[in-house]
Design a protein around this motif. Structure first.
Motif, mmCIF file in Angstrom:
data_model
loop_
_atom_site.group_PDB
_atom_site.id
_atom_site.type_symbol
_atom_site.label_atom_id
_atom_site.label_comp_id
_atom_site.label_asym_id
_atom_site.label_seq_id
_atom_site.Cartn_x
_atom_site.Cartn_y
_atom_site.Cartn_z
ATOM 1 N N ASP A 10 0.834 -1.204 0.000
ATOM 2 C CA ASP A 10 0.000 0.000 0.000
ATOM 3 C C ASP A 10 0.868 1.253 0.000
ATOM 4 O OD1 ASP A 10 -2.365 -1.424 -0.056
ATOM 5 O OD2 ASP A 10 -2.700 -1.285 2.115
ATOM 6 N N LYS A 13 2.259 1.806 -3.423
ATOM 7 C CA LYS A 13 1.268 2.408 -4.320
ATOM 8 C C LYS A 13 1.187 3.916 -4.101
ATOM 9 C CE LYS A 13 -1.580 -1.716 -4.544
ATOM 10 N NZ LYS A 13 -2.816 -2.349 -4.057
ATOM 11 N N CYS A 17 4.879 3.726 -7.391
ATOM 12 C CA CYS A 17 5.850 2.788 -7.962
ATOM 13 C C CYS A 17 5.296 2.247 -9.277
ATOM 14 C CB CYS A 17 6.107 1.634 -6.999
ATOM 15 S SG CYS A 17 6.994 2.137 -5.520
ATOM 16 N N GLN A 20 5.210 -3.368 -8.308
ATOM 17 C CA GLN A 20 5.546 -3.932 -7.004
ATOM 18 C C GLN A 20 5.062 -5.379 -6.959
ATOM 19 O OE1 GLN A 20 3.820 -0.907 -6.932
ATOM 20 N NE2 GLN A 20 1.716 -1.474 -6.539
#
Length: 67
Positions: A10, A13, A17, A20
């Motif tokens: 999280d 995010k 990124c 991931q």
């Protein structure tokens, strides 16, 4: 363990990124040692770990733990 990885992803995010990924690994091992037909030792081992990889602004980052 899963909650920790979910939290880290999280955060990744939020940092925008490009990519991931994560993995959780659980390895179990059992050993029985027998000598002359008699059980000498019983061993059970379990290892739990995780790995996280991110791509941020063109650079890869990786973290892992075997806790």
């Amino acid at each position: 363990m899963k909650q920790l990885i979910d939290h880290i992803l999280d955060v990744a995010k939020l940092k925008v990124c490009s990519m991931q990924t994560s993995r959780i690994v659980r390895r179990q091992n059992e050993e029985i040692e027998v000598k002359n037909g008699n059980v000498e030792a019983l061993v059970y081992d379990e290892i739990l770990g995780f790995g996280i990889r991110v791509l941020f602004q063109g650079a890869w980052g990786f973290a892992c733990s075997s806790k």
